[in-house]
Scaffold this motif. Structure first.
Motif, PDB file in Angstrom:
ATOM      1  N   ASP A   1      10.826  -0.167  -4.950  1.00 16.64           N
ATOM      2  CA  ASP A   1       9.505  -0.690  -5.279  1.00 16.64           C
ATOM      3  C   ASP A   1       9.611  -2.201  -5.422  1.00 16.64           C
ATOM      4  O   ASP A   1      10.479  -2.694  -6.152  1.00 16.64           O
ATOM      5  CB  ASP A   1       8.994  -0.097  -6.594  1.00 16.64           C
ATOM      6  CG  ASP A   1       8.736   1.396  -6.493  1.00 16.64           C
ATOM      7  OD1 ASP A   1       8.225   1.825  -5.453  1.00 16.64           O
ATOM      8  OD2 ASP A   1       9.051   2.119  -7.457  1.00 16.64           O
ATOM      9  N   GLY A   2       8.735  -2.951  -4.758  1.00 19.51           N
ATOM     10  CA  GLY A   2       8.778  -4.404  -4.878  1.00 19.51           C
ATOM     11  C   GLY A   2       7.835  -5.075  -3.907  1.00 19.51           C
ATOM     12  O   GLY A   2       7.346  -4.458  -2.948  1.00 19.51           O
ATOM     13  N   ILE A   3       7.551  -6.352  -4.147  1.00 15.12           N
ATOM     14  CA  ILE A   3       6.641  -7.139  -3.309  1.00 15.12           C
ATOM     15  C   ILE A   3       7.418  -8.145  -2.471  1.00 15.12           C
ATOM     16  O   ILE A   3       7.316  -8.190  -1.263  1.00 15.12           O
ATOM     17  CB  ILE A   3       5.593  -7.866  -4.172  1.00 15.12           C
ATOM     18  CG1 ILE A   3       4.761  -6.868  -4.980  1.00 15.12           C
ATOM     19  CG2 ILE A   3       4.676  -8.725  -3.302  1.00 15.12           C
ATOM     20  CD1 ILE A   3       3.792  -7.529  -5.938  1.00 15.12           C
TER      21      ILE A   3
ATOM     22  N   PHE B   1      14.875  -8.695  -5.778  1.00 18.79           N
ATOM     23  CA  PHE B   1      13.469  -8.318  -5.641  1.00 18.79           C
ATOM     24  C   PHE B   1      12.872  -8.092  -7.023  1.00 18.79           C
ATOM     25  O   PHE B   1      13.584  -7.950  -8.024  1.00 18.79           O
ATOM     26  CB  PHE B   1      13.312  -7.072  -4.756  1.00 18.79           C
ATOM     27  CG  PHE B   1      14.078  -5.867  -5.231  1.00 18.79           C
ATOM     28  CD1 PHE B   1      13.481  -4.910  -6.049  1.00 18.79           C
ATOM     29  CD2 PHE B   1      15.408  -5.681  -4.856  1.00 18.79           C
ATOM     30  CE1 PHE B   1      14.191  -3.811  -6.480  1.00 18.79           C
ATOM     31  CE2 PHE B   1      16.123  -4.576  -5.289  1.00 18.79           C
ATOM     32  CZ  PHE B   1      15.519  -3.639  -6.106  1.00 18.79           C
ATOM     33  N   ASP B   2      11.537  -8.070  -7.068  1.00 15.37           N
ATOM     34  CA  ASP B   2      10.845  -7.925  -8.335  1.00 15.37           C
ATOM     35  C   ASP B   2      10.808  -6.476  -8.790  1.00 15.37           C
ATOM     36  O   ASP B   2      10.631  -5.559  -7.993  1.00 15.37           O
ATOM     37  CB  ASP B   2       9.417  -8.458  -8.216  1.00 15.37           C
ATOM     38  CG  ASP B   2       8.596  -7.686  -7.199  1.00 15.37           C
ATOM     39  OD1 ASP B   2       8.994  -7.679  -6.022  1.00 15.37           O
ATOM     40  OD2 ASP B   2       7.584  -7.072  -7.578  1.00 15.37           O
ATOM     41  N   VAL B   3      10.993  -6.263 -10.091  1.00 10.47           N
ATOM     42  CA  VAL B   3      10.834  -4.962 -10.732  1.00 10.47           C
ATOM     43  C   VAL B   3       9.993  -5.176 -11.977  1.00 10.47           C
ATOM     44  O   VAL B   3       9.673  -6.310 -12.347  1.00 10.47           O
ATOM     45  CB  VAL B   3      12.199  -4.327 -11.098  1.00 10.47           C
ATOM     46  CG1 VAL B   3      12.993  -3.990  -9.851  1.00 10.47           C
ATOM     47  CG2 VAL B   3      13.004  -5.256 -12.009  1.00 10.47           C
ATOM     48  N   ALA B   4       9.600  -4.078 -12.619  1.00 11.26           N
ATOM     49  CA  ALA B   4       8.726  -4.185 -13.788  1.00 11.26           C
ATOM     50  C   ALA B   4       9.341  -5.045 -14.894  1.00 11.26           C
ATOM     51  O   ALA B   4       8.636  -5.780 -15.595  1.00 11.26           O
ATOM     52  CB  ALA B   4       8.419  -2.785 -14.322  1.00 11.26           C
ATOM     53  N   GLU B   5      10.664  -4.988 -15.037  1.00 11.78           N
ATOM     54  CA  GLU B   5      11.331  -5.711 -16.116  1.00 11.78           C
ATOM     55  C   GLU B   5      11.637  -7.160 -15.771  1.00 11.78           C
ATOM     56  O   GLU B   5      12.010  -7.940 -16.638  1.00 11.78           O
ATOM     57  CB  GLU B   5      12.636  -5.007 -16.500  1.00 11.78           C
ATOM     58  CG  GLU B   5      12.463  -3.578 -16.986  1.00 11.78           C
ATOM     59  CD  GLU B   5      12.412  -2.582 -15.820  1.00 11.78           C
ATOM     60  OE1 GLU B   5      12.481  -3.046 -14.644  1.00 11.78           O
ATOM     61  OE2 GLU B   5      12.282  -1.386 -16.080  1.00 11.78           O
TER      62      GLU B   5
ATOM     63  N   GLY C   1       0.789  -1.228   0.000  1.00  7.65           N
ATOM     64  CA  GLY C   1       0.000   0.000   0.000  1.00  7.65           C
ATOM     65  C   GLY C   1       0.821   1.277   0.000  1.00  7.65           C
ATOM     66  O   GLY C   1       0.595   2.110   0.862  1.00  7.65           O
ATOM     67  N   PRO C   2       1.756   1.519  -0.930  1.00  9.06           N
ATOM     68  CA  PRO C   2       2.125   0.676  -2.065  1.00  9.06           C
ATOM     69  C   PRO C   2       3.137  -0.389  -1.660  1.00  9.06           C
ATOM     70  O   PRO C   2       3.703  -0.340  -0.576  1.00  9.06           O
ATOM     71  CB  PRO C   2       2.761   1.682  -3.032  1.00  9.06           C
ATOM     72  CG  PRO C   2       3.408   2.685  -2.127  1.00  9.06           C
ATOM     73  CD  PRO C   2       2.463   2.822  -0.952  1.00  9.06           C
ATOM     74  N   TYR C   3       3.358  -1.336  -2.578  1.00  8.46           N
ATOM     75  CA  TYR C   3       4.354  -2.369  -2.315  1.00  8.46           C
ATOM     76  C   TYR C   3       5.742  -1.749  -2.307  1.00  8.46           C
ATOM     77  O   TYR C   3       6.176  -1.142  -3.276  1.00  8.46           O
ATOM     78  CB  TYR C   3       4.278  -3.463  -3.375  1.00  8.46           C
ATOM     79  CG  TYR C   3       3.025  -4.299  -3.305  1.00  8.46           C
ATOM     80  CD1 TYR C   3       2.841  -5.198  -2.260  1.00  8.46           C
ATOM     81  CD2 TYR C   3       2.027  -4.178  -4.259  1.00  8.46           C
ATOM     82  CE1 TYR C   3       1.692  -5.964  -2.167  1.00  8.46           C
ATOM     83  CE2 TYR C   3       0.869  -4.950  -4.187  1.00  8.46           C
ATOM     84  CZ  TYR C   3       0.704  -5.845  -3.138  1.00  8.46           C
ATOM     85  OH  TYR C   3      -0.434  -6.600  -3.051  1.00  8.46           O
ATOM     86  N   MET C   4       6.445  -1.900  -1.186  1.00  7.11           N
ATOM     87  CA  MET C   4       7.774  -1.319  -1.028  1.00  7.11           C
ATOM     88  C   MET C   4       8.658  -2.269  -0.228  1.00  7.11           C
ATOM     89  O   MET C   4       8.181  -3.067   0.584  1.00  7.11           O
ATOM     90  CB  MET C   4       7.698   0.030  -0.304  1.00  7.11           C
ATOM     91  CG  MET C   4       7.021   1.150  -1.088  1.00  7.11           C
ATOM     92  SD  MET C   4       7.943   1.682  -2.538  1.00  7.11           S
ATOM     93  CE  MET C   4       9.417   2.381  -1.779  1.00  7.11           C
ATOM     94  N   ILE C   5       9.964  -2.151  -0.464  1.00  8.92           N
ATOM     95  CA  ILE C   5      10.984  -2.882   0.295  1.00  8.92           C
ATOM     96  C   ILE C   5      11.953  -1.846   0.839  1.00  8.92           C
ATOM     97  O   ILE C   5      12.374  -0.935   0.112  1.00  8.92           O
ATOM     98  CB  ILE C   5      11.718  -3.892  -0.595  1.00  8.92           C
ATOM     99  CG1 ILE C   5      10.738  -4.952  -1.125  1.00  8.92           C
ATOM    100  CG2 ILE C   5      12.852  -4.573   0.184  1.00  8.92           C
ATOM    101  CD1 ILE C   5      11.306  -5.811  -2.231  1.00  8.92           C
ATOM    102  N   TYR C   6      12.290  -1.964   2.135  1.00  4.85           N
ATOM    103  CA  TYR C   6      13.149  -0.975   2.785  1.00  4.85           C
ATOM    104  C   TYR C   6      14.332  -1.657   3.471  1.00  4.85           C
ATOM    105  O   TYR C   6      14.205  -2.762   4.002  1.00  4.85           O
ATOM    106  CB  TYR C   6      12.375  -0.193   3.852  1.00  4.85           C
ATOM    107  CG  TYR C   6      11.194   0.579   3.341  1.00  4.85           C
ATOM    108  CD1 TYR C   6      11.347   1.842   2.782  1.00  4.85           C
ATOM    109  CD2 TYR C   6       9.913   0.050   3.432  1.00  4.85           C
ATOM    110  CE1 TYR C   6      10.249   2.563   2.322  1.00  4.85           C
ATOM    111  CE2 TYR C   6       8.802   0.758   2.973  1.00  4.85           C
ATOM    112  CZ  TYR C   6       8.986   2.007   2.417  1.00  4.85           C
ATOM    113  OH  TYR C   6       7.900   2.707   1.956  1.00  4.85           O
ATOM    114  N   HIS C   7      15.461  -0.972   3.465  1.00  5.64           N
ATOM    115  CA  HIS C   7      16.606  -1.350   4.292  1.00  5.64           C
ATOM    116  C   HIS C   7      16.680  -0.310   5.410  1.00  5.64           C
ATOM    117  O   HIS C   7      16.844   0.884   5.140  1.00  5.64           O
ATOM    118  CB  HIS C   7      17.892  -1.346   3.462  1.00  5.64           C
ATOM    119  CG  HIS C   7      19.088  -1.836   4.206  1.00  5.64           C
ATOM    120  ND1 HIS C   7      20.387  -1.604   3.792  1.00  5.64           N
ATOM    121  CD2 HIS C   7      19.191  -2.563   5.365  1.00  5.64           C
ATOM    122  CE1 HIS C   7      21.224  -2.163   4.643  1.00  5.64           C
ATOM    123  NE2 HIS C   7      20.530  -2.748   5.603  1.00  5.64           N
TER     124      HIS C   7
END
Length: 486
Positions: A177-179, A192-196, A159-165
């Protein structure tokens, strides 16, 4: 882990099937806007205004934390309950991990981006929590946590999908950005996943290592030598696991009808679930040779940190440890779902149907049997959709104040099988006004429960009530709980 496409297909089907319903409330007046993407580094150690939970555990000797053996196939049947955090804890929780030092239990708040800390030996909660407010959405929980040896963490959120360090003081070091994500065994790389496709980066300097194009970045698992990565390749029609060579950025092997692949930490095998047979298959690290197939599995699986155990649960409720040197079985009965091993391999976490957390270990000396043969395998998640088109605005676990048995007596006949080929998945649809009325009824009944006075539950009820007022549709999903793999 639930896939976004599965949710949207399910919601669209439910909206069509239940088109005779129409929400009675007026369209929501609130709109959700994303805050600025600037992520300043600030400290967020906040006090916890809650009472200590009533911890129930065996009468263990002083210093028992240092008396634990590493869990192995040989001592699996000697597992005993060493600590318990019951369902009436002062907060609902999303994810559970044990810090690398083996002394602290970390719980994620199920309503916001906040972590609580418990001393494992005494069971007491720390007076400080870590509340990360400077992220894109601080009002949603973390969905996964990975501790690194330097005390920093990698977390994912939606909400949105995010990944943090994030460092130990709550400062955000990097954001993507990622799930889903995976961290390599030596903690050098993050995938992690990206659009490409799937991005592989160096964690220390946030520089790209590889881009595995046209892979969907889900179900990620690095090989211990960082040469390969297993990735789920899921479409609407099928699911496979692709084994990629990271250096050449090419697919070495495709395992058809497989999902949830994981490399063993010792690099000796690759495990994956078969969506057709329902079995758990063991392959050589390159996927070229199938070593064995396990048919009695009825849950997700765990691999111990040293790779000596592959653990799962059977339909009868037994917790099984397979000795990965010869694949022989060792069975015991533990209460709750298998959730995770601690990083040092001395603890096993299970989670109960009512929200409790149980910690198991093997103590040197006398064994005390405190096990219960219970293994719930299904839990619920709720999607609140503020528009009539089924786009989820908020996702939450089934509220603790909702009477689960009465809910399914009232609405259970609406459940449909979503037809997901990978795991058990049912869903039912309520209009916003139905869910609001049910929530109000349950809150009134829950007022007699002592937990209704706990600050975090009061806040959770307030947030739920507010969000339901601007919700058109509510999807309640009952899904197979494959613990430790989300």
């Amino acid at each position: 882990m639930h896939r976004a496409f599965t949710f949207f297909i399910t919601t669209a089907f439910l909206l069509f099937a239940c088109s005779l319903f129409s929400p009675k409330e007026t369209p929501p007046s609130e709109t959700m806007t994303a805050p600025a993407t600037s992520l300043p580094a600030t400290q967020h150690l906040t006090s916890v205004p809650v009472t200590q939970p009533s911890v129930v555990r065996p009468n263990l000797p002083a210093g028992w934390l240092t008396q634990l053996e590493t869990i192995s196939p040989q001592n699996w049947t000697r597992l005993q309950l060493v600590q318990a955090f019951p369902a009436e804890m002062p907060m609902a929780h999303s994810v559970v991990v044990i810090e690398p030092d083996g002394k602290t239990l970390v719980l994620g708040n199920s309503n916001k981006a906040q972590l609580f800390f418990f001393d494992l030996e005494s069971g007491t909660i720390s007076s400080n929590s870590l509340y990360i407010t400077n992220i894109e959405n601080a009002d949603v929980p973390f969905t996964a946590i990975k501790y690194l040896s330097d005390g920093s963490i990698i977390v994912s959120s939606y909400g949105p999908y995010m990944i943090y360090h994030i460092d130990s003081a709550g400062n955000i070091l990097s954001a993507w950005d990622g799930i889903e994500f995976a961290v390599s065994a030596d903690e050098k790389y993050l995938a992690f996943d990206v659009a490409e496709g799937t991005s592989v980066i160096n964690i220390a300097n946030n520089t790209p290592i590889a881009l595995l194009e046209n892979s969907n970045g889900l179900g990620l698992s690095f090989s211990p030598d960082n040469s390969k990565i297993a990735i789920e390749a899921i479409t609407v029609d099928e699911g496979n696991v692709d084994i990629w060579d990271i250096k050449s950025q090419t697919i070495l092997k495709t395992l058809p009808n497989m999902y949830r692949a994981s490399y063993s930490p010792n690099g000796k095998f690759l495990a994956a679930l078969d969506s057709v047979e329902g079995s758990l298959k063991i392959f050589s690290p390159d996927g070229a040779v199938q070593i064995t197939s396990i048919l009695d599995r009825h849950s997700g699986y765990l691999i111990s940190p040293d790779g000596s155990i592959l653990a799962y649960q059977t339909v009868e409720g037994s917790s099984v440890a397979r000795d990965t040197t010869n694949w022989t079985s060792h069975e015991t009965a533990l209460r709750g779902w298998l959730d995770s091993f601690s990083p040092d391999g001395r603890f096993l976490i299970t989670r109960t149907d009512d929200g409790g957390i149980l910690i198991w270990g093997v103590l040197k000396g006398k064994w005390i049997d405190h096990r219960e043969q219970t293994m719930p395998t299904v839990r619920e998640r709720i999607y609140l959709c503020p528009t009539e088109h089924g786009q989820p605005g908020w996702i939450m676990d089934f509220p603790v104040w909702w009477n689960r048995s009465e809910f399914f007596k009232k609405y259970g006949e609406r459940q449909i099988d979503t037809g997901n080929p990978l795991y058990v998945d049912y869903a039912l649809l309520l209009t916003g006004w139905e869910a609001s009325a049910w929530d109000e009824q349950c809150r009134a009944a829950f007022a007699q429960d002592p937990r209704s006075q706990q600050a975090t539950i009061v806040e959770a009820m307030r947030q739920c009530e507010t969000r339901l007022k601007s919700t058109s549709w509510v999807v309640v999903e009952s899904y197979e709980w494959e613990s430790g793999l989300e």
